[in-house]
Design an enzyme around this catalytic site. Sequence first.
Site, short mmCIF file in Angstrom:
data_model
loop_
_atom_site.label_atom_id
_atom_site.label_comp_id
_atom_site.label_asym_id
_atom_site.label_seq_id
_atom_site.Cartn_x
_atom_site.Cartn_y
_atom_site.Cartn_z
N ASN A 14 42.60 58.03 -64.73
CA ASN A 14 41.17 57.71 -64.60
C ASN A 14 40.91 56.24 -64.90
O ASN A 14 40.10 55.58 -64.23
CB ASN A 14 40.33 58.60 -65.51
CG ASN A 14 40.02 59.94 -64.88
OD1 ASN A 14 39.23 60.00 -63.93
ND2 ASN A 14 40.66 60.99 -65.36
N ARG A 87 40.76 62.14 -78.89
CA ARG A 87 40.47 62.14 -80.32
C ARG A 87 39.01 62.49 -80.54
O ARG A 87 38.14 62.09 -79.77
CB ARG A 87 40.72 60.75 -80.93
CG ARG A 87 42.17 60.51 -81.22
CD ARG A 87 42.39 59.40 -82.19
NE ARG A 87 41.65 59.47 -83.43
CZ ARG A 87 42.14 59.94 -84.58
NH1 ARG A 87 43.35 60.42 -84.65
NH2 ARG A 87 41.39 59.92 -85.68
N LEU A 89 35.75 61.80 -82.37
CA LEU A 89 35.22 60.57 -82.96
C LEU A 89 34.16 60.92 -84.01
O LEU A 89 33.40 61.88 -83.85
CB LEU A 89 34.63 59.70 -81.86
CG LEU A 89 35.67 59.20 -80.85
CD1 LEU A 89 35.01 58.72 -79.57
CD2 LEU A 89 36.54 58.11 -81.46
N ASN A 103 32.14 59.47 -71.02
CA ASN A 103 33.38 60.26 -71.05
C ASN A 103 33.51 61.02 -69.75
O ASN A 103 32.51 61.39 -69.13
CB ASN A 103 33.33 61.25 -72.22
CG ASN A 103 34.60 62.08 -72.33
OD1 ASN A 103 35.71 61.55 -72.23
ND2 ASN A 103 34.45 63.38 -72.52
N HIS A 105 35.10 64.55 -68.34
CA HIS A 105 35.61 65.83 -68.85
C HIS A 105 35.97 66.73 -67.67
O HIS A 105 35.20 66.82 -66.71
CB HIS A 105 34.56 66.51 -69.73
CG HIS A 105 35.05 67.80 -70.31
ND1 HIS A 105 35.92 67.85 -71.38
CD2 HIS A 105 34.83 69.08 -69.95
CE1 HIS A 105 36.22 69.11 -71.64
NE2 HIS A 105 35.57 69.88 -70.79
C1 GAR Z 1 41.64 63.88 -67.41
O1 GAR Z 1 41.71 65.07 -66.64
C2 GAR Z 1 40.38 63.88 -68.26
O2 GAR Z 1 39.29 64.48 -67.61
C3 GAR Z 1 40.83 64.69 -69.43
O3 GAR Z 1 42.12 64.27 -69.71
C4 GAR Z 1 42.74 63.87 -68.47
C5 GAR Z 1 43.30 62.49 -68.67
O4 GAR Z 1 44.05 62.10 -67.55
N1 GAR Z 1 39.96 64.49 -70.55
C6 GAR Z 1 39.68 65.42 -71.45
O5 GAR Z 1 40.14 66.54 -71.42
C7 GAR Z 1 38.71 64.97 -72.53
N2 GAR Z 1 38.21 66.10 -73.24
P1 GAR Z 1 44.28 60.58 -67.23
O6 GAR Z 1 44.88 59.97 -68.52
O7 GAR Z 1 45.27 60.57 -66.12
O8 GAR Z 1 42.97 59.95 -66.89
#
Ligand code: GAR
Length: 211
Positions: A14, A87, A89, A103, A105
Amino acid sequence: MTRAVVLISGRGSNMEALLRAGLPVEFAAVISNRAEAQGLAIARGLGVDTAVVDAREYADREAFDARLAEVIDGHRADLVCLAGFMRILSEGFVERYAGRMLNIHPSLLPLFTGLDTHARALAAGVKLHGCTVHFVTPELDAGPIVVQAAVPVLDDDTPESLGARVLAQEHRIYPMAVRWFAEGRLEATQDGRVRVKRAVAPAGALVSPAG
Ligand code: GAR
């Protein structure tokens, strides 16, 4: 121009989507809580500064968050983008960046907060799943929603196949949300929702009747 930092913990796909999107944003740094996060090398390869704030070096969450805030503020960031930053926060930290921390999600919030969202969506039998960009508030995965994208859940999906379909949408909507932020188009409503204001046409531009 909006100055942003991106916080990651791992792969950083991302983050990469944000850095590569040609946004009207100056990405001042990518910051990770893990030195081994693969995304750090990607960021450096794209010419963006990186920093590591390793939680193991701090006595407690408050000390870690204080150092993290110091690094963020050292980069004079107007916007903090959490991109797979795994993490929790502290409330003080979240309040410090109220209205300027986003963020991504991997679920259609308010469904499936927390972890393992794709497996939980499959177990629940939902036919639509997706992802959400939201402002961060002290309650986990509960802040005002900026934009969502939905994907179909197919009969033969695994958490991996479903997750990959969702991830492609994450890479589409996160840059979109950050662009809106940078263009000053995100507006908080009285009842705590987010309204996306229309783009202002440049002077002299032809505006169609549909707007
Ligand atoms: C992504 O799918 C993001 O939406 C998720 O972690 C992944 C990170 O992938 N985030 C969460 O679950 C936050 N609660 P990336 O490092 O390739 O972006």
